[in-house]
Design a protein around this motif. Structure first.
Motif, PDB file in Angstrom:
ATOM      1  N   PRO A  98       0.791  -1.238   0.000  1.00 47.02           N
ATOM      2  CA  PRO A  98       0.000   0.000   0.000  1.00 47.02           C
ATOM      3  C   PRO A  98       0.821   1.285   0.000  1.00 47.02           C
ATOM      4  O   PRO A  98       0.384   2.312  -0.522  1.00 47.02           O
ATOM      5  CB  PRO A  98      -0.827  -0.127   1.296  1.00 47.02           C
ATOM      6  CG  PRO A  98      -0.969  -1.601   1.509  1.00 47.02           C
ATOM      7  CD  PRO A  98       0.330  -2.187   1.035  1.00 47.02           C
ATOM      8  N   HIS A  99       2.027   1.257   0.540  1.00 48.66           N
ATOM      9  CA  HIS A  99       2.853   2.449   0.674  1.00 48.66           C
ATOM     10  C   HIS A  99       3.878   2.611  -0.449  1.00 48.66           C
ATOM     11  O   HIS A  99       4.508   3.657  -0.568  1.00 48.66           O
ATOM     12  CB  HIS A  99       3.630   2.387   1.996  1.00 48.66           C
ATOM     13  CG  HIS A  99       4.487   1.171   2.079  1.00 48.66           C
ATOM     14  ND1 HIS A  99       4.036  -0.007   2.638  1.00 48.66           N
ATOM     15  CD2 HIS A  99       5.755   0.905   1.645  1.00 48.66           C
ATOM     16  CE1 HIS A  99       4.984  -0.918   2.566  1.00 48.66           C
ATOM     17  NE2 HIS A  99       6.036  -0.396   1.950  1.00 48.66           N
ATOM     18  N   SER A 100       4.071   1.589  -1.270  1.00 44.93           N
ATOM     19  CA  SER A 100       5.282   1.542  -2.102  1.00 44.93           C
ATOM     20  C   SER A 100       5.206   2.326  -3.402  1.00 44.93           C
ATOM     21  O   SER A 100       6.229   2.571  -4.031  1.00 44.93           O
ATOM     22  CB  SER A 100       5.628   0.082  -2.428  1.00 44.93           C
ATOM     23  OG  SER A 100       4.570  -0.551  -3.120  1.00 44.93           O
ATOM     24  N   ARG A 101       3.989   2.696  -3.844  1.00 44.08           N
ATOM     25  CA  ARG A 101       3.846   3.396  -5.120  1.00 44.08           C
ATOM     26  C   ARG A 101       4.530   2.600  -6.233  1.00 44.08           C
ATOM     27  O   ARG A 101       4.262   1.443  -6.427  1.00 44.08           O
ATOM     28  CB  ARG A 101       4.410   4.827  -5.034  1.00 44.08           C
ATOM     29  CG  ARG A 101       3.720   5.720  -4.041  1.00 44.08           C
ATOM     30  CD  ARG A 101       2.324   6.062  -4.461  1.00 44.08           C
ATOM     31  NE  ARG A 101       2.336   6.949  -5.615  1.00 44.08           N
ATOM     32  CZ  ARG A 101       1.218   7.291  -6.264  1.00 44.08           C
ATOM     33  NH1 ARG A 101       0.050   6.803  -5.877  1.00 44.08           N
ATOM     34  NH2 ARG A 101       1.283   8.093  -7.295  1.00 44.08           N
ATOM     35  N   TYR A 102       5.481   3.203  -6.957  1.00 40.47           N
ATOM     36  CA  TYR A 102       6.132   2.508  -8.065  1.00 40.47           C
ATOM     37  C   TYR A 102       7.569   2.098  -7.743  1.00 40.47           C
ATOM     38  O   TYR A 102       8.319   1.698  -8.630  1.00 40.47           O
ATOM     39  CB  TYR A 102       6.101   3.370  -9.321  1.00 40.47           C
ATOM     40  CG  TYR A 102       4.717   3.795  -9.734  1.00 40.47           C
ATOM     41  CD1 TYR A 102       3.708   2.846  -9.925  1.00 40.47           C
ATOM     42  CD2 TYR A 102       4.402   5.130  -9.925  1.00 40.47           C
ATOM     43  CE1 TYR A 102       2.427   3.220 -10.293  1.00 40.47           C
ATOM     44  CE2 TYR A 102       3.126   5.515 -10.306  1.00 40.47           C
ATOM     45  CZ  TYR A 102       2.147   4.561 -10.489  1.00 40.47           C
ATOM     46  OH  TYR A 102       0.873   4.928 -10.851  1.00 40.47           O
ATOM     47  N   ASN A 103       7.950   2.209  -6.484  1.00 37.38           N
ATOM     48  CA  ASN A 103       9.300   1.848  -6.068  1.00 37.38           C
ATOM     49  C   ASN A 103       9.359   0.344  -5.815  1.00 37.38           C
ATOM     50  O   ASN A 103       8.852  -0.151  -4.803  1.00 37.38           O
ATOM     51  CB  ASN A 103       9.680   2.622  -4.806  1.00 37.38           C
ATOM     52  CG  ASN A 103      11.131   2.404  -4.406  1.00 37.38           C
ATOM     53  OD1 ASN A 103      11.815   1.528  -4.947  1.00 37.38           O
ATOM     54  ND2 ASN A 103      11.617   3.196  -3.458  1.00 37.38           N
ATOM     55  N   LEU A 104       9.980  -0.392  -6.710  1.00 36.15           N
ATOM     56  CA  LEU A 104      10.011  -1.853  -6.613  1.00 36.15           C
ATOM     57  C   LEU A 104      10.795  -2.350  -5.408  1.00 36.15           C
ATOM     58  O   LEU A 104      10.594  -3.485  -4.956  1.00 36.15           O
ATOM     59  CB  LEU A 104      10.616  -2.449  -7.893  1.00 36.15           C
ATOM     60  CG  LEU A 104       9.857  -2.200  -9.195  1.00 36.15           C
ATOM     61  CD1 LEU A 104      10.610  -2.815 -10.372  1.00 36.15           C
ATOM     62  CD2 LEU A 104       8.447  -2.757  -9.118  1.00 36.15           C
ATOM     63  N   SER A 105      11.682  -1.534  -4.871  1.00 32.69           N
ATOM     64  CA  SER A 105      12.481  -1.961  -3.724  1.00 32.69           C
ATOM     65  C   SER A 105      11.845  -1.591  -2.386  1.00 32.69           C
ATOM     66  O   SER A 105      12.355  -1.981  -1.331  1.00 32.69           O
ATOM     67  CB  SER A 105      13.886  -1.352  -3.803  1.00 32.69           C
ATOM     68  OG  SER A 105      13.824   0.054  -3.662  1.00 32.69           O
ATOM     69  N   ASP A 106      10.734  -0.857  -2.425  1.00 35.08           N
ATOM     70  CA  ASP A 106      10.079  -0.428  -1.188  1.00 35.08           C
ATOM     71  C   ASP A 106       9.206  -1.567  -0.668  1.00 35.08           C
ATOM     72  O   ASP A 106       7.998  -1.611  -0.907  1.00 35.08           O
ATOM     73  CB  ASP A 106       9.260   0.831  -1.435  1.00 35.08           C
ATOM     74  CG  ASP A 106       8.795   1.481  -0.136  1.00 35.08           C
ATOM     75  OD1 ASP A 106       8.924   0.841   0.923  1.00 35.08           O
ATOM     76  OD2 ASP A 106       8.304   2.620  -0.187  1.00 35.08           O
ATOM     77  N   ILE A 107       9.838  -2.488   0.043  1.00 36.12           N
ATOM     78  CA  ILE A 107       9.153  -3.685   0.535  1.00 36.12           C
ATOM     79  C   ILE A 107       9.339  -3.782   2.042  1.00 36.12           C
ATOM     80  O   ILE A 107      10.462  -3.908   2.543  1.00 36.12           O
ATOM     81  CB  ILE A 107       9.702  -4.952  -0.155  1.00 36.12           C
ATOM     82  CG1 ILE A 107       9.386  -4.906  -1.656  1.00 36.12           C
ATOM     83  CG2 ILE A 107       9.135  -6.213   0.493  1.00 36.12           C
ATOM     84  CD1 ILE A 107       9.996  -6.044  -2.436  1.00 36.12           C
ATOM     85  N   ALA A 108       8.204  -3.728   2.753  1.00 29.25           N
ATOM     86  CA  ALA A 108       8.227  -3.832   4.205  1.00 29.25           C
ATOM     87  C   ALA A 108       7.879  -5.235   4.674  1.00 29.25           C
ATOM     88  O   ALA A 108       8.170  -5.602   5.822  1.00 29.25           O
ATOM     89  CB  ALA A 108       7.258  -2.819   4.822  1.00 29.25           C
ATOM     90  N   MET A 109       7.245  -6.026   3.821  1.00 28.83           N
ATOM     91  CA  MET A 109       6.857  -7.379   4.216  1.00 28.83           C
ATOM     92  C   MET A 109       8.096  -8.212   4.523  1.00 28.83           C
ATOM     93  O   MET A 109       9.045  -8.252   3.743  1.00 28.83           O
ATOM     94  CB  MET A 109       6.055  -8.035   3.095  1.00 28.83           C
ATOM     95  CG  MET A 109       5.585  -9.434   3.437  1.00 28.83           C
ATOM     96  SD  MET A 109       4.498 -10.110   2.165  1.00 28.83           S
ATOM     97  CE  MET A 109       4.415 -11.807   2.733  1.00 28.83           C
ATOM     98  N   THR A 110       8.088  -8.874   5.663  1.00 30.76           N
ATOM     99  CA  THR A 110       9.278  -9.581   6.131  1.00 30.76           C
ATOM    100  C   THR A 110       9.136 -11.095   6.009  1.00 30.76           C
ATOM    101  O   THR A 110       8.034 -11.644   6.056  1.00 30.76           O
ATOM    102  CB  THR A 110       9.557  -9.244   7.602  1.00 30.76           C
ATOM    103  OG1 THR A 110       8.419  -9.604   8.395  1.00 30.76           O
ATOM    104  CG2 THR A 110       9.862  -7.772   7.770  1.00 30.76           C
TER     105      THR A 110
END
Length: 375
Positions: A128-140
């Protein structure tokens, strides 16, 4: 330079085109999107029988060659027919990840079933927060003996509701936006702690929200090297973006031609509106936008084939230019049709919705313009 299709590509194009004309008219599509699954399982089996599910894959993986131009041929025709079956999500995007990073044993099992029409996949990478940034991953994904324990939320997962297996991009190390530390895992959607909520998107396709609460996944389900998935994901998304651009070009051709035909029959003051010079100019502008979009699509496909599937600048150039053309042609088609153009009963409104959605899938027009300028 010769830009004509090969004999095999012309045969492929003819095969898909005949299917669209004979078996995928607008009424048939309306029945398909109103079904529980949102796509036709019979059509999916037919895609496999005709060999279309083999198009995205190289011959070493049992496919037909896997060139970007071949993929472009299929997706343009799918765009003309507004096809809703999950070819892009399952075969192109998810299948591409498997082909590029899985072990030989995994590829034999998964790709064989996929090309036979017995397996559907979905790739869950956005949050939900990542927009188009493929590296923005919070899921662990945390190691626990011989398993990973997954916690997080994936959003707008294309084909996420119907998929038999889910490919998940998770963070196994590093900070939230680091390129390093991203890992691909293959997950059974029936695993305890996993929740799927499917829904219909504005363009009549299907997606899902997927939540993970202490979901255990065997380490053997890892695809590729732990923590090194980012470049593979970026390459697969670029290839899917090229396919999406091809679909948009096919849809644009169909909608502008439908608009021209409509202006020949719609009369105002006893005269077909197509004879009004100002409207002729607008339709010429639609044609020009389509031709430019088609040219840059071919350029991007050729660059991908020449550079072993890695051509981010060419892909972003195509997505940016085609996004602008999609918006212009879609809006002009609606305006020239008038009020009837926005009704559910006319296919023009469905083309417009799909073209609008395509502008934002895998990166918006503005995002790809900026990415191109930085490349």
């Amino acid at each position: 330079m010769d830009f004509s299709y090969s004999e095999e590509q012309r045969m492929l194009q003819s095969s898909v085109s005949k299917f669209i004309q004979q078996d995928y008219n607008f009424d048939r599509r309306c029945k398909i999107i109103s079904s529980d699954t949102g796509f036709s399982k019979e059509n999916w089996k037919l895609f496999a029988e005709l060999g279309w599910l083999m198009v995205p894959f190289g011959k070493d993986d049992g496919g037909l060659g896997g060139s970007a131009v071949d993929l472009m041929v299929v997706m343009e025709e799918f765009g003309r027919g507004l096809v809703v079956e999950p070819f892009l999500a399952s075969a192109v995007l998810s299948g591409g990840l498997i082909a590029d990073s899985a072990s030989e044993v995994q590829k034999r099992e998964l790709l064989g079933m996929l090309m036979d029409g017995q397996l559907q996949l979905a790739f869950a990478f956005t949050e939900p927060h990542s927009r188009y940034n493929l590296s923005d991953i919070a899921m662990t994904a945390v190691r626990d003996e011989d398993s990973y324990v997954l916690n997080g939320h994936k959003a707008v997962v294309l084909n996420g509701e119907a998929a038999d297996k889910l490919l998940i991009a998770v963070r196994t190390s590093g900070d939230q936006r680091d390129h390093e530390g991203i890992t691909l895992l293959l997950v059974d959607p029936n695993t305890e702690g996993l929740q799927r909520h499917g829904y219909t998107t504005v363009d009549a396709h299907r997606a899902a929200e997927i939540k993970f609460n202490n979901v255990k996944v065997p380490i053997a389900n890892r695809i590729g090297v732990e923590g090194a998935a980012f470049p593979i994901i970026e390459k697969a998304i670029d290839r899917a973006t090229l396919a999406l651009c091809a679909e948009a070009v096919g849809a644009m051709e169909r909608i502008y031609k439908k608009t021209v035909e409509y202006t020949k029959t719609r009369e105002q003051f006893g005269t077909p509106i197509g004879k009004f010079q100002v409207l002729q100019h607008r339709m010429v502008d639609m044609f020009t936008e389509y031709e430019q979009a088609h040219s840059i699509l071919l350029m991007a496909a050729l660059h991908l084939d020449i550079n072993n599937g890695v051509a981010p600048k060419a892909v972003s150039a195509a997505k940016s230019r085609i996004g602008k053309a999609a918006r212009f042609i879609g809006q002009e088609a609606i305006q020239l049709h008038g009020g009837i153009g926005v009704t559910e009963e006319l296919d023009v409104s469905h083309f417009f919705k799909r073209l609008t959605t395509i502008q934002y899938l895998f990166g918006s027009t503005d995002y790809h313009t900026l990415r191109f300028s930085k490349s």
